[in-house]
Scaffold this active site. Structure first.
Site, PDB file in Angstrom:
ATOM      1  N   SER A 144      -4.427  -2.898  -4.145  1.00 36.62           N
ATOM      2  CA  SER A 144      -4.493  -3.466  -2.801  1.00 36.62           C
ATOM      3  C   SER A 144      -5.302  -2.563  -1.860  1.00 36.62           C
ATOM      4  O   SER A 144      -6.457  -2.261  -2.147  1.00 36.62           O
ATOM      5  CB  SER A 144      -3.070  -3.703  -2.297  1.00 36.62           C
ATOM      6  N   ASP A 171      -2.575 -15.405  -5.394  1.00 32.22           N
ATOM      7  CA  ASP A 171      -2.096 -14.274  -4.598  1.00 32.22           C
ATOM      8  C   ASP A 171      -2.324 -14.633  -3.142  1.00 32.22           C
ATOM      9  O   ASP A 171      -3.457 -14.826  -2.713  1.00 32.22           O
ATOM     10  CB  ASP A 171      -2.897 -13.018  -4.979  1.00 32.22           C
ATOM     11  N   HIS A 221       0.844 -10.497  -5.895  1.00 31.83           N
ATOM     12  CA  HIS A 221      -0.090  -9.472  -5.450  1.00 31.83           C
ATOM     13  C   HIS A 221       0.009  -8.208  -6.302  1.00 31.83           C
ATOM     14  O   HIS A 221      -0.895  -7.391  -6.307  1.00 31.83           O
ATOM     15  CB  HIS A 221       0.259  -9.158  -3.989  1.00 31.83           C
TER      16      HIS A 221
END
Lengths: 245, 303
Positions: free
Chosen positions: A75, A198, A226
């Protein structure tokens, strides 16, 4: 080097770690303010932007004299890794971005990060409210400027023991930054792993990044959510292995 | 008497799939509160009933926690019964056979209290910052006070212990200050202190420590400054100080005692005392040699 994303700490990698350790030297860490890091090193100004976190990566590489590393970021750490690689390209041989997004905000008409400003402000508020239950929520006021390491240790040692006082600046830096302009400057070979479903980082965002980063490939993993490295650790491991060998 | 029915519990009970986030069950209370079509329950997903912000919180905190530990307690989320409506709620969630079992309670009053707590915290933070600043600053000169200088020096020595760079300590004293007060009055004396403070601030960098050490004595700690740099700094400072006019032909002069930090033993508790004492001895020497000059402890031939 495995770099955790927002909201957690290095524990996030625990499902993937066993497959990696037999063949690679793996460096795990917590950003300052996350997990078991030394929070006395927290500097409000430094960690206002992702550059401060990128400096954490570079500081670790410097301290351990790391060269030619494969940086795997989840991320926001993908973006942090990009900043670090732009600053000191010689350290990085390859970058793996797991569920990245260069900007979470919708900026019509050209870019849709998935969220309105109101959503992200609600998120910060929601975080605050969820952290009220934390033992040391008011601690900095009581203790003054100097953080007492003993007290910090009393923090919940469980999974994702994120100290609220540092998580909020991290959230701000993560969700309100716009790093799209930097993508085209990244020369390091990069693999983008995106989840097929996601709601934080859509396939479109993956495609956008793949287009912007000169030396990149995109792999969409059929999965929900995610945290691909937690829910699909073997698939992610195989993809990384193919990419670096 | 009627038999109790499970549908009367004032609590939303929901089951979602950990992988697909699809709604697999919702009790009647939940269906009504969330305005769901009970005939099409299976077409809904978790993200249809919580706000976007809550979905980020779910992905970045709740789900990782559930995957790792099997449950997640007392998390606040926002439910979205309609597109424009958000209802503050508290959820407990537990994982069993790849399903998340949620019990969710409306918590509007708690949310209001928490909002007040947040405002109080912000207010306290701002106040603390303001007061901390006040306790660190000398009111007359706006330089750091003695206590703040000690705190900052201790922090600096800890940093230098890890990554050493040449650092100098200077004690600066106004020559004949008592006379200035006696001849021109205390107000003029105060003005001189303020003017010299401004000069010190102007001649140093943001990372240097500049403090009023007491009375007419100032402490300057020069960051990343070797002996030569510090000497140049002192020469310039004498010139700058002498441009402060007291009356017609009479100008200000200062004496400086300097000491250079050594790389060893930087974390010893009495480290500051040691170097202040050295600078003080050098300052005494500068005074003894006729004032308006700088002496360094390292250059003194002490017997």
């Amino acid at each position: 080097m495995l770099a955790h994303g927002f909201g957690c700490d290095q524990n996030m990698w625990r499902f993937m770690l066993p497959s990696l350790t037999s063949d690679y030297k793996v460096v795990l860490f917590d950003y300052v303010g996350c997990g078991q890091s030394d929070t006395s090193a927290f500097d409000r100004k430094r960690y206002q932007t992702l550059d401060g976190y990128a400096q954490d990566v570079l500081d670790i590489c410097g301290e351990l004299k790391l060269q030619n590393i494969v940086f795997v970021g989840h991320s926001v750490s993908s973006i942090i890794g990009m900043h670090a690689a732009l600053k000191s390209p010689e350290i990085f041989s390859k970058i793996v971005m797991v569920s990245p997004s260069p900007c979470f905000l919708n900026l019509p008409p050209d870019y849709f990060g998935g969220f309105e400003k109101d959503d992200l402000e609600e998120l910060l508020n929601l975080m605050d409210k969820n952290y009220i239950g934390w033992a040391n929520y008011l601690a900095p006021l009581v203790m003054g400027q100097n953080n007492n390491p003993e007290l910090i240790r009393e923090l919940d040692d469980s999974f994702c023991s994120t100290d609220p006082n540092y998580a909020k600046p991290f959230a701000k830096a993560t969700f309100f930054s716009d790093d799209r302009a930097a993508l085209s400057k990244l020369d390091t070979p990069t693999m983008i792993l995106q989840s097929s479903d996601d709601n934080l980082a859509s396939i479109e965002i993956g495609e956008y990044m793949n287009k912007q980063i000169p030396n990149s490939t995109l792999e969409v993993i059929k999965a929900q959510g995610h945290c691909l490295h937690m829910t699909e650790p073997n698939t992610v491991f195989q993809a990384i292995k193919n990419f670096i060998e | 008497m009627k038999t109790p029915t499970l549908e009367c519990f004032p609590c939303i009970l929901v089951v979602t799939d950990i992988h697909t986030n699809k709604l697999e069950y919702c009790n009647q209370y939940g269906t009504e509160l969330l305005n769901l079509d009970s005939d099409k329950l299976m077409t809904y997903g978790l993200f249809d009933i919580i706000s976007k912000a809550s979905s980020i919180f779910f992905e970045s905190y709740i789900r990782p926690t559930i995957v790792s530990t099997g449950s997640c307690q007392e998390v606040q989320i926002s439910l979205t019964p309609n597109t424009n409506e958000k209802v503050a709620s508290v959820a407990n969630a537990k994982l069993a056979d790849s399903k998340i079992y949620w019990s969710i309670y409306v918590a509007v009053a708690r949310d209001k209290l928490y909002q007040e707590l947040l405002s109080a915290r912000e207010h306290l933070e701002a106040k603390t910052e303001e007061l901390t600043l006040l306790t660190r600053v000398d009111p007359l000169t706006s330089l750091l006070n003695r206590r703040a200088a000690i705190d900052d020096f201790n922090q600096k020595t800890n940093e230098l212990d890890i990554n050493f760079t040449p650092t100098s300590i200077l004690l600066i004293d106004i020559d004949w200050f008592k006379k200035i007060n006696d001849i021109y009055g205390h107000d003029r004396g105060d003005e001189v202190l303020i003017t010299l403070s401004q000069t010190l601030k102007r001649s140093t960098n943001a990372s240097d420590i500049v403090a009023r050490w007491g009375g007419e004595e100032f402490l300057v700690i020069l960051n990343n400054s070797n002996t030569k740099d510090t000497q140049v700094f002192c020469q310039k400072l004498h010139i700058e100080a002498s441009s402060i006019t007291l009356s017609g032909s009479e100008n200000l002069s200062i004496s400086i005692g300097g000491s250079n930090l050594e790389e060893n033993n930087l974390t010893k508790p009495d480290i500051m005392e040691k170097y202040i004492k050295q600078a003080d001895i050098a300052l005494y020497e500068a005074k003894a040699k006729g004032r308006s000059r700088t002496e360094f402890f390292d250059h003194l031939h002490l017997t």
